[in-house]
Design an enzyme around this catalytic site. Structure first.
Site, PDB file in Angstrom:
ATOM      1  N   ASP A 227     -17.579 -17.913  -1.528  1.00  0.00           N
ATOM      2  CA  ASP A 227     -17.537 -19.372  -1.516  1.00  0.00           C
ATOM      3  C   ASP A 227     -18.506 -19.858  -0.449  1.00  0.00           C
ATOM      4  O   ASP A 227     -18.311 -19.590   0.747  1.00  0.00           O
ATOM      5  CB  ASP A 227     -16.118 -19.872  -1.224  1.00  0.00           C
ATOM      6  CG  ASP A 227     -16.040 -21.391  -1.223  1.00  0.00           C
ATOM      7  OD1 ASP A 227     -16.135 -21.994  -2.306  1.00  0.00           O
ATOM      8  OD2 ASP A 227     -15.896 -21.971  -0.125  1.00  0.00           O
ATOM      9  N   GLU A 323     -20.517 -19.092  -7.339  1.00  0.00           N
ATOM     10  CA  GLU A 323     -20.373 -20.331  -8.070  1.00  0.00           C
ATOM     11  C   GLU A 323     -21.727 -20.825  -8.549  1.00  0.00           C
ATOM     12  O   GLU A 323     -22.748 -20.640  -7.870  1.00  0.00           O
ATOM     13  CB  GLU A 323     -19.719 -21.395  -7.191  1.00  0.00           C
ATOM     14  CG  GLU A 323     -18.273 -21.141  -6.866  1.00  0.00           C
ATOM     15  CD  GLU A 323     -17.678 -22.233  -6.014  1.00  0.00           C
ATOM     16  OE1 GLU A 323     -16.743 -22.914  -6.457  1.00  0.00           O
ATOM     17  OE2 GLU A 323     -18.161 -22.410  -4.890  1.00  0.00           O
ATOM     18  N   ASP A 406     -11.485 -22.861   2.007  1.00  0.00           N
ATOM     19  CA  ASP A 406     -12.542 -21.920   1.637  1.00  0.00           C
ATOM     20  C   ASP A 406     -11.973 -20.547   1.302  1.00  0.00           C
ATOM     21  O   ASP A 406     -12.451 -19.878   0.375  1.00  0.00           O
ATOM     22  CB  ASP A 406     -13.561 -21.813   2.771  1.00  0.00           C
ATOM     23  CG  ASP A 406     -14.276 -23.131   3.024  1.00  0.00           C
ATOM     24  OD1 ASP A 406     -14.370 -23.941   2.074  1.00  0.00           O
ATOM     25  OD2 ASP A 406     -14.729 -23.357   4.159  1.00  0.00           O
TER      26      ASP A 406
END
Length: 485
Positions: A227, A323, A406
């Site tokens: 992340d 991501e 996170d």
């Protein structure tokens, strides 16, 4: 430009080296790059001249069958026309023989690619932002670059020199023993060389066909979710439950005070003025060089930190989940644009892509842009309807889990690929998981929390239990979000 296809068992790899040219060689390098720009501008003007001629003839009522014909922009056509015009065109008379033919070929190839991209973009055949018609390159702003595909392209045996066509033997800042040893052993073959001026230095990039050497990762059966963020560059959580945090170095923020001083000095000198034709003073040039060195140092530090991070991650895990961020859209946020650009989100994904594919043959999984990794509870799978950016702690309404935002997102990303991870870190096990389709026009709204749905529209009797519905929602969300890169 021609794209080289590697032979079976080989891959195309670039080796970049910093050059140390003398004054004569630097002048020759600038001349070659200037020849590339001149050839590019000639090609753009030669092709667009027929466009304007046809437009003028149409305004005079000339019938369509009598209009001036379209000039082709394919590379062979541009080369043929340029070879005929370079002897008579006053822009090239008297100096075009001073440079290698590869310099002009580079400019013509770039022009042909620019026209192709413009045509495909106009016809809707090219993805991304709409591209306009090619424009002339400015002498003041154009990047200095030139590519060599034929002639004497050699890495000398002394480990400190390279030889390029018409430029001769040039000393390098760093040793070339690695590339030279591969060439001598027959495991590498140089295809082309590109010289460019970047960050105040002359660089040469050798595009070579290298024999594949797959390196086994440390933990092939472990999947890690990454992340990315601004305050913390990366939060990593693997399928074994281990968490790791990588702090954001913030190289640009650390150099802002020095940049302010350097910029203030530059503003007090007599700089260039294009409106009046005023040329910069020597003191302005020296001050501007000092300011540029600060920018170059920040860029080099950022590049070094990102390479170390991605190399360590790619060499450890068999599956990496990242991501699919809309970095261009994120940069429109004026409050976070500077920090987002300094973090280098797009560069991290680009480096992970080629390092996992070429060096380790492992799997890189890209979660869909709309996958709610931060809004999903890593414990029970419940999804929040809203989670503002300033809320840094995730509190689940279903299972009362309290976790850092996170860390929760990294755990969800790791779980996204943990169910389908079967790779062992070798070449034969890549791309083993099926890729889910991303249908256009799908509803991207985040699903409400399971508890709120039960309170408003839950069925009695033979309805499924809440934890079963949560698991079904989680599995469905993962199936929609999982895509392989």
């Amino acid at each position: 430009m021609k794209k080289f296809q590697a032979q079976p068992g080989f891959q195309v790899q670039a080796f970049r080296l910093a050059l140390d040219p003398n004054a004569f060689q630097e002048a020759a390098l600038r001349s070659h790059c200037g020849a590339e720009r001149a050839a590019y501008n000639w090609a753009v003007g030669w092709v667009t001249a027929s466009w304007w001629q046809r437009k003028a003839e149409e305004s005079y009522g000339v019938p369509a069958d009598a209009l001036t014909g379209w000039r082709p922009w394919s590379l062979p056509s541009l080369r043929k026309a340029f070879n005929e015009a370079k002897h008579t065109d006053p822009r090239f008379a008297g100096w075009w023989e001073e440079n290698s033919k590869e310099a002009y070929s580079t400019g013509l190839a770039n022009a042909a690619a620019a026209f192709d991209n413009y045509a495909k973009s106009k016809q809707g055949k090219r993805r991304g932002k709409r591209m306009g018609a090619p424009r002339f390159k400015s002498k003041r702003k154009a990047r200095l670059a030139c590519r060599f595909t034929t002639g004497t392209i050699r890495v000398d045996g002394d480990g400190r020199h390279v030889t390029l066509p018409r430029l001769g033997t040039i000393r390098t800042h760093e040793p070339t023993a690695d590339l030279h040893a591969r060439i001598q052993a027959g495991t590498a073959r140089v295809l082309s060389a590109t010289v460019r001026h970047e960050r105040g230095r002359w660089l040469v990039s050798f595009q070579a066909e290298v024999k594949q050497h797959i390196r086994r990762v440390t933990r092939p059966g472990v999947a890690v979710g990454i992340d990315l963020g601004v305050k913390t560059l990366a939060v990593m959580a693997d399928s074994t439950g281990e968490n790791r945090t990588v702090a954001n170095p913030g190289h640009y923020d650390a150099a802002r005070k020095q940049l302010r001083r350097a910029s203030r000095t530059v503003s007090r000198r007599q700089g260039p003025d294009r409106r009046t034709g005023r040329k910069p003073s020597k003191r302005w040039g020296k001050a501007n060089d000092i300011r540029n060195r600060v920018h170059h140092r920040v860029a080099n530090l950022r590049e070094d930190a990102l390479h170390k991070l991605t190399t360590a991650v790619a060499a450890e895990y068999g599956t990496i989940v990242v991501e699919e961020l809309n970095v261009a859209g994120m940069l429109r946020n004026r409050r976070l644009a500077r920090r987002i650009a300094d973090a280098g989100f797009g560069e991290i994904r680009r480096q992970l892509a080629y390092k996992t594919r070429q060096r380790h043959a492992t799997r890189l999984v890209a979660a869909d842009r709309w996958y709610p990794s931060s809004k999903t509870c890593s414990g029970c799978g419940a999804v929040k309807a809203k989670l503002p950016l300033h809320v840094r702690t995730y509190e689940c309404d279903a299972c009362n889990l309290v976790i850092d935002r996170d860390d929760n997102a990294a755990l969800n990303l790791a779980a996204l690929a943990a169910a389908c991870t079967t790779g062992t870190g070798v070449a034969g096990d890549q791309d083993t998981a099926p890729a889910a389709s991303k249908p256009r026009g799908a509803d991207r709204r985040t699903r409400a929390t399971t508890r709120s749905r039960n309170a408003t529209g839950g069925r009695a009797g033979g309805a499924t239990l809440p934890h079963q519905r949560q698991q079904e929602t989680r599995d469905r969300t993962q199936a929609e979000a999982l895509t392989l890169w």
